[in-house]
Design an enzyme around this catalytic site. Structure first.
Site, PDB file in Angstrom:
ATOM      1  CE  LYS A 110      -3.618   2.882   0.857  1.00  0.00           C
ATOM      2  NZ  LYS A 110      -4.489   3.206  -0.421  1.00  0.00           N
ATOM      3  CB  CYS A 120      -2.967   9.845  -4.075  1.00  0.00           C
ATOM      4  SG  CYS A 120      -4.494   9.640  -3.173  1.00  0.00           S
TER       5      CYS A 120
HETATM    6  O1  RRO Z   1      -5.773   5.694  -0.744  1.00  0.00           O
HETATM    7  C1  RRO Z   1      -6.169   6.215  -1.631  1.00  0.00           C
HETATM    8  O2  RRO Z   1      -7.491   6.989  -1.444  1.00  0.00           O
HETATM    9  C2  RRO Z   1      -5.967   6.136  -2.937  1.00  0.00           C
HETATM   10  C3  RRO Z   1      -4.600   6.091  -3.379  1.00  0.00           C
HETATM   11 BR1  RRO Z   1      -3.049   6.352  -2.201  1.00  0.00          BR
HETATM   12  C4  RRO Z   1      -4.281   6.121  -4.839  1.00  0.00           C
HETATM   13  O3  RRO Z   1      -3.118   6.422  -5.289  1.00  0.00           O
HETATM   14  N1  RRO Z   1      -5.075   5.990  -5.494  1.00  0.00           N
HETATM   15  C5  RRO Z   1      -6.460   5.948  -5.240  1.00  0.00           C
HETATM   16  O4  RRO Z   1      -7.514   5.745  -6.134  1.00  0.00           O
HETATM   17  N2  RRO Z   1      -6.860   5.907  -4.009  1.00  0.00           N
END
Ligand code: RRO
Length: 308
Positions: free
Chosen positions: A44, A127
């Site tokens: 993650k 993100c």
């Molecule tokens: O954690 C998120 O909300 C998230 C991340 Br880091 C990302 O890179 N892409 C996404 O769709 N959600």
């Protein structure tokens, strides 16, 4: 049938692995991936400090995928540096994903993973779910700053997790920066940011953060993902490896990404929905397609999209 491939010089025993995102934030979850048919263990995206993430509800399945605004729930980068040591030696590469909230965070975390047991470092510049923090990769001068700062920190390959781009001028700009820095791979694409799904019964969005705006995933985004893989392949083939991600849930989907030029595919929404059996299933389906078409390896097909 050889589905083995490599990304930035790192060997993968298969074409299909997990994507940073679903079911990969804890050591227990990463152990499940280690014991699955996934050809890598992608962790993650992490931040300097642990985060709870955004308020619930923050994930909703949709007819053809999902919308989510998780908000980077993770245990903080030090936990993943530790997990990497525990996951190394399991016969598959370990991939870190770093999502800095500042330039200094990116430098600190990439530096820490350079000194860790991971094999690849994915720098998440895309993100879409942090209110007030637009994806870095939509701002090419900020992207250049991050690349200047992180690409020379060590010898492990560094790659970029990119958002979807929708115009060739943006593919050209991104590739110009990639070509002038030591970037080993790109991962195309992150979710499509700031989509909105509404439940007509409740007359409200299906997720709460950011007034319902969130990242669109799954089948909906596959054509956009294929287009981005192809656009990067056309500009970078032979120099920079490509992970394709976005709507891969069958061997046929993986085969389309292979034709577009992906060196390997990552699976997010199908893993969330189906669990770890998806990796072996998709790989077997891909193998059957290659056999039926008379191809003896992925390398014979990679990027060989025909013209109509
Ligand atoms: O954690 C998120 O909300 C998230 C991340 Br880091 C990302 O890179 N892409 C996404 O769709 N959600």
């Amino acid at each position: 049938m050889a589905l083995n491939t490599s990304v930035a010089g790192v060997a993968l025993g298969g074409y299909v692995c997990n994507a940073s995102g679903p079911r990969d934030a804890t050591l227990e979850e990463l152990e499940v991936i280690a014991n699955s048919g996934s050809s890598a263990i992608v962790m993650k995206s992490c931040t300097r400090e642990p985060r709870e993430g955004n308020e619930e509800p923050r994930y909703s399945r949709l007819a053809f995928g999902a919308i989510q605004s998780m908000g980077l729930p993770n245990l903080g980068f030090k936990a993943y540096v530790g997990f990497a040591s525990q996951l190394a030696g399991r016969g598959k590469p370990v991939v870190a994903s770093v999502a800095g909230l500042s330039l200094e965070d990116f430098v600190l975390m990439v530096g820490a993973f350079q000194d860790s047991a991971v094999d690849l470092i994915e720098v998440n510049l895309s993100c879409p779910n942090l209110a007030g923090k637009p994806p870095v990769a939509y701002d090419f001068s900020r992207t250049a700053e991050v690349l200047d700062a992180v690409c020379g920190l060590g010898s492990k390959p560094v790659g970029l997790k990119l958002p979807p781009y929708y115009d060739f001028v943006h593919h050209d700009a991104a590739c110009g920066l990639i070509a002038s820095h030591r970037v080993g791979f790109v991962t195309c694409i992150n979710s499509i940011g700031n989509a909105l799904a509404i439940n007509p019964e409740t007359e409200a969005p299906v997720i709460r953060p950011k007034g319902g705006f969130g990242g669109l995933c799954g089948d909906y985004i596959k054509p956009v993902a294929l287009a981005n893989v192809r656009a990067f392949f056309e500009r970078l083939a032979g120099k920079v490896s490509i992970f394709g991600v976005g709507g891969v849930k069958s061997g046929s989907d993986a085969f389309e990404f292979l034709l577009a030029g992906a060196d390997a595919v990552q699976v997010a929404t199908a893993f969330e929905n189906e669990g770890p059996a998806c990796f072996g299933r998709i790989a077997s389906e891909l193998e059957l397609i290659l056999q039926r078409k008379g191809y003896s390896s992925v390398d014979g097909v990679k990027g060989r999209l025909k013209r109509v």
